[in-house]
Design an enzyme around this catalytic site. Sequence first.
Site, short mmCIF file in Angstrom:
data_model
loop_
_atom_site.label_atom_id
_atom_site.label_comp_id
_atom_site.label_asym_id
_atom_site.label_seq_id
_atom_site.Cartn_x
_atom_site.Cartn_y
_atom_site.Cartn_z
N SER A 60 50.04 30.57 28.49
CA SER A 60 49.28 30.31 29.35
C SER A 60 49.72 30.10 31.04
CB SER A 60 48.19 29.48 28.89
OG SER A 60 47.01 29.32 29.84
N ASP A 80 43.17 34.74 31.07
CA ASP A 80 41.98 34.36 30.27
C ASP A 80 40.94 33.53 31.21
OD1 ASP A 80 43.32 32.00 29.78
OD2 ASP A 80 42.85 32.17 27.78
#
Length: 496
Positions: A113, A266
């Site tokens: 991430s 995301d």
Amino acid sequence: MTTAPRPDLSALIKAYDVRGVVPEQFSPDVARAIGAAFADVVVLRGADATGDARPRAVIGRDMRPSGPELVGAFAEGLTRRGVDVVLIGLCSTDGLYHASGALDVPGAMFTASHNPAQYNGIKMCWAGARPVGEDSGLGEIRELAARYLVEPPADAAVPGEVTEREMLGEYAAFLRSLVDLAGLRRLKVVVDAGNGMGGLTVPAVLGDAAGLPALPFDVVPLYFELDGTFPNHEANPLEPENLRDLQAAVVEHGADIGLAFDGDADRCFVIDERGEPVTPSAITALVGLREVARERAAGRTPTVIYNLISSKVVPDLLEAAGARTVRTRVGHSFIKAEMARNDAVFGGEHSAHYYFRDFFFADTGMLAAMHVLSALGQATAPDGRPLTLSELSEAYEPYVASGEINSRVADVAAARARVVEAYVTQQGAGPVEVDELDGLTVSHWDEHPRWWFNLRASNTEPLLRLNVEAADEDIMVKVRDDVLSIVRADATEETR
């Protein structure tokens, strides 16, 4: 014969995902063992339940340099257990969720991430993009992977096969099917991909890179080159310093809106035409109202999920629009569980994760961004002129919030007890409502002055995290400073 002790993987395989430093914590050998454990716990078990003759899993990865080697080892762990592997290559995390949902197979996304370049990790899901968390398989995977590092499992009689499949175009087309972007006024959109996967997905979804028709957007790209060393800034838009380039570019180009994606794309953060951030709570309210209106038009009573440190504007506006709202703990696994349990049409978090029933109950920042673009492109004032994003979002930001403030304290329990004594036992600020759904939430919202705060302990560090919201700036500052002075009576460090 003495068996070697099993390694402790608890620092790598956490409650929601796998994340650690490569190769010290996360090596190809570890990835191979996790792959075999994922095969046994998720893929083969799921295949047994459905009767699938050839169990399959899909794997995607972000742009980190360590990704290809780790994916190869993980895939080997799967194939040696008899699982077929579909490699979709470079993708965003929501691209992997789409693949898992569209193919109806378990999935694994290799990403860390927003973490720095030396990290990598895995986000895993069951078929249909259902999350794999501590209580839904990840704890068992951790134990089994530790065992397999010492005692590798036997190879399956028939090994799995590896195939490759390009799914970016299908992902883009699927998202386009969920939001109508035709007929909008033309918008200038600055996008900061942070050298992350937004550099691949934005041209496909908002542009014509995947062969889809052009949209009424003039996209100004910032850092679209895929580079897992993050040469320009960390791909973590939650930190204000990582938004500065985008804010400056929006003003410089006279853009209508700015979008910032994190490393695996995301999450999406929104900047208005003045270069000012629009809060994730405001985005939750804006997108939530669109989804609520669509559900009600179809004759259904909608449910929307929000976490407990979202702004009060979220339940206020959504309930007034006819929705049922469900308040949940912080953390994507809790949101996803409540989404599925309540058949919720939408869910939002303060961290800019947005969840959609029509996207397999999973989170996708891209779809949230598309909703915002659609709303902005249609928004007009009573006199017919186009609304700016700051004008549009004003209705969704009526209150004042502190943002999350961290305090490193010598004794978390003692610091929390001091706050309880002052605000609850002694009622130093007047009668309050208290709940402990996630940390300590103290609310004085039904009377003036209106305020609430939440104080949560970190799971991994001696930190207390404070969020305060009030009806006006003065009250927010007073409550914030009062609580911080109590918390930090024995503080070892103060951080924002």
